[in-house]
Design a protein around this motif. Structure first.
Motif, PDB file in Angstrom:
ATOM      1  N   TYR A 180       0.642 -16.507 -11.684  1.00 51.56           N
ATOM      2  CA  TYR A 180       1.110 -16.292 -10.269  1.00 51.56           C
ATOM      3  C   TYR A 180       1.543 -14.999  -9.989  1.00 51.56           C
ATOM      4  N   ARG A 181       1.531 -14.321  -8.638  1.00 48.80           N
ATOM      5  CA  ARG A 181       2.331 -13.188  -8.433  1.00 48.80           C
ATOM      6  C   ARG A 181       2.739 -13.251  -6.875  1.00 48.80           C
ATOM      7  N   ILE A 182       3.505 -12.371  -6.727  1.00 45.16           N
ATOM      8  CA  ILE A 182       4.058 -12.761  -5.455  1.00 45.16           C
ATOM      9  C   ILE A 182       3.704 -11.041  -4.610  1.00 45.16           C
ATOM     10  N   VAL A 183       3.249 -11.383  -3.598  1.00 47.01           N
ATOM     11  CA  VAL A 183       2.553 -10.124  -2.658  1.00 47.01           C
ATOM     12  C   VAL A 183       3.344 -10.151  -1.381  1.00 47.01           C
ATOM     13  N   CYS A 184       3.956  -9.007  -1.240  1.00 48.36           N
ATOM     14  CA  CYS A 184       4.415  -8.810   0.042  1.00 48.36           C
ATOM     15  C   CYS A 184       4.008  -7.667   0.925  1.00 48.36           C
ATOM     16  N   ILE A 185       3.360  -8.010   2.108  1.00 45.29           N
ATOM     17  CA  ILE A 185       2.729  -7.040   2.933  1.00 45.29           C
ATOM     18  C   ILE A 185       3.227  -6.511   3.866  1.00 45.29           C
ATOM     19  N   ILE A 186       3.751  -5.377   4.045  1.00 44.81           N
ATOM     20  CA  ILE A 186       4.627  -4.723   5.085  1.00 44.81           C
ATOM     21  C   ILE A 186       4.115  -3.765   6.136  1.00 44.81           C
ATOM     22  N   ASP A 187       4.377  -3.967   7.085  1.00 44.32           N
ATOM     23  CA  ASP A 187       3.499  -3.101   8.384  1.00 44.32           C
ATOM     24  C   ASP A 187       4.744  -1.785   8.001  1.00 44.32           C
ATOM     25  N   GLY A 188       4.307  -0.752   7.338  1.00 47.24           N
ATOM     26  CA  GLY A 188       5.145   0.664   7.363  1.00 47.24           C
ATOM     27  C   GLY A 188       5.111   1.481   8.276  1.00 47.24           C
ATOM     28  N   GLY A 189       4.491   1.241   9.383  1.00 49.69           N
ATOM     29  CA  GLY A 189       4.470   1.823  10.676  1.00 49.69           C
ATOM     30  C   GLY A 189       5.644   1.606  11.774  1.00 49.69           C
ATOM     31  N   PRO A 217       5.401 -11.432 -11.320  1.00 53.42           N
ATOM     32  CA  PRO A 217       5.185  -9.909 -10.798  1.00 53.42           C
ATOM     33  C   PRO A 217       5.331  -9.874  -9.182  1.00 53.42           C
ATOM     34  N   LEU A 218       5.845  -8.693  -8.889  1.00 53.52           N
ATOM     35  CA  LEU A 218       5.892  -8.473  -7.262  1.00 53.52           C
ATOM     36  C   LEU A 218       5.359  -7.289  -7.194  1.00 53.52           C
ATOM     37  N   TYR A 219       4.552  -7.449  -6.074  1.00 55.58           N
ATOM     38  CA  TYR A 219       3.827  -6.181  -5.348  1.00 55.58           C
ATOM     39  C   TYR A 219       4.220  -5.971  -3.826  1.00 55.58           C
ATOM     40  N   TYR A 220       4.579  -5.010  -3.463  1.00 61.18           N
ATOM     41  CA  TYR A 220       4.665  -4.465  -2.233  1.00 61.18           C
ATOM     42  C   TYR A 220       3.518  -3.840  -1.604  1.00 61.18           C
ATOM     43  N   LEU A 221       2.625  -4.385  -0.768  1.00 59.54           N
ATOM     44  CA  LEU A 221       1.527  -3.361  -0.059  1.00 59.54           C
ATOM     45  C   LEU A 221       1.967  -3.215   1.405  1.00 59.54           C
ATOM     46  N   VAL A 222       2.167  -1.884   1.410  1.00 58.39           N
ATOM     47  CA  VAL A 222       2.577  -1.339   2.705  1.00 58.39           C
ATOM     48  C   VAL A 222       1.564  -0.526   3.422  1.00 58.39           C
ATOM     49  N   MET A 223       1.249  -0.904   4.683  1.00 57.82           N
ATOM     50  CA  MET A 223       0.175  -0.258   5.586  1.00 57.82           C
ATOM     51  C   MET A 223       0.869   0.623   6.515  1.00 57.82           C
ATOM     52  N   THR A 224       0.546   1.704   6.404  1.00 54.10           N
ATOM     53  CA  THR A 224       0.986   2.817   7.079  1.00 54.10           C
ATOM     54  C   THR A 224      -0.017   3.892   7.375  1.00 54.10           C
ATOM     55  N   GLY A 225      -0.084   4.563   8.624  1.00 52.89           N
ATOM     56  CA  GLY A 225      -0.918   5.758   8.926  1.00 52.89           C
ATOM     57  C   GLY A 225      -0.460   7.087   8.031  1.00 52.89           C
ATOM     58  N   ASP A 226       0.821   6.906   7.849  1.00 57.66           N
ATOM     59  CA  ASP A 226       1.221   8.170   7.176  1.00 57.66           C
ATOM     60  C   ASP A 226       2.011   7.744   5.801  1.00 57.66           C
ATOM     61  N   SER A 227       1.672   7.891   4.538  1.00 60.92           N
ATOM     62  CA  SER A 227       2.393   7.355   3.801  1.00 60.92           C
ATOM     63  C   SER A 227       3.694   8.490   3.169  1.00 60.92           C
ATOM     64  N   VAL A 228       3.462   9.632   3.625  1.00 60.35           N
ATOM     65  CA  VAL A 228       4.445  10.647   3.374  1.00 60.35           C
ATOM     66  C   VAL A 228       5.804  10.235   4.217  1.00 60.35           C
ATOM     67  N   ILE A 229       5.517   9.899   5.519  1.00 57.73           N
ATOM     68  CA  ILE A 229       6.623   9.606   6.234  1.00 57.73           C
ATOM     69  C   ILE A 229       7.239   8.280   5.707  1.00 57.73           C
ATOM     70  N   PHE A 230       6.674   7.319   5.436  1.00 59.05           N
ATOM     71  CA  PHE A 230       7.071   6.015   5.215  1.00 59.05           C
ATOM     72  C   PHE A 230       7.861   6.398   3.940  1.00 59.05           C
TER      73      PHE A 230
END
Length: 162
Positions: free
Chosen positions: A48-57, A82-95
C-alpha cells in the motif's frame, strides 16, 4: 409541447445526468490513473501507499497541504505507508517558493505535475483542492479521503493497520 412530454424529457435528462456522474465517480473511486508517475513508483515493493494529489495553483490549497503534511508528520508512526505528494501547478517554481515560506519538512516525496494530467485522467477536485488515497500495488483505491478530516476514513485506516 404538452406538459406530459416536458415531464418525460425532464425525467430522461435527470436519469442521463445521474448515470454520467455516477460512472465518473465510480471510475475515480476504483482506480487511480498515475500516468508518467507510475514508472517512478514502480520501485516500491510495498502493498500500500498513500497518494495525496494537491491543486498547487490554489493558495488556500497550499495552506491545506501544509496542514495535511503536519498531520502526517505528527502521525508518522501510525501511517507507515510510503507517502507521495503529487502537486499540480502551472508554475512549479512559484509553488516551491510558496511552500518554502512555511519552512516545512515534508513527510513524503514531492512530485510536481505541470501539465495537470493527473487531474484530467482522474477527474479530481470536485469538492476540495486536495485528494487523499490509499492505493495498492495495482493502483486500486482501497480508501479515499483524508483521515484527519473524516472519522469514517480514519476508522478505515485503523482497521487496515490492525
Amino acid at each position: 409541447m404538452s406538459f406530459k412530454k416536458i415531464k418525460r424529457y425532464f425525467v430522461f435528462c435527470c436519469i442521463v445526468i445521474f448515470f454520467c456522474c455516477n460512472s465518473k465517480s465510480n471510475k475515480q473511486l476504483q482506480h487511480l490513473e498515475l500516468g508518467k508517475l507510475r514508472c517512478q513508483l514502480e520501485n516500491d515493493s510495498v502493498n500500500y501507499r498513500i497518494v495525496c494529489i494537491i491543486d498547487g495553483g490554489c493558495s488556500l490549497c497550499i495552506g491545506d497541504f501544509v496542514e495535511l503534511n503536519m498531520n502526517f508528520l505528527e502521525q508518522k508512526d501510525k501511517y507507515k505507508f510510503p507517502l507521495y505528494y503529487l502537486v499540480m501547478t502551472g508554475d512549479s517554481v512559484i509553488f516551491k517558493s510558496n511552500l518554502m515560506k512555511f519552512d516545512q519538512e515534508l513527510c513524503g516525496k514531492l512530485f510536481v505535475d505541470t501539465t495537470y494530467s493527473l487531474m484530467q485522467a482522474n477527474q479530481l477536485f470536485k469538492e476540495s483542492g486536495i485528494e487523499v488515497f490509499l492505493i495498492n500495488k495495482e493502483d486500486q483505491i482501497v480508501i479515499s479521503g483524508n483521515p484527519f478530516e473524516n472519522t469514517k476514513v480514519c476508522h478505515q485506516y485503523d482497521d487496515l493497520l490492525k
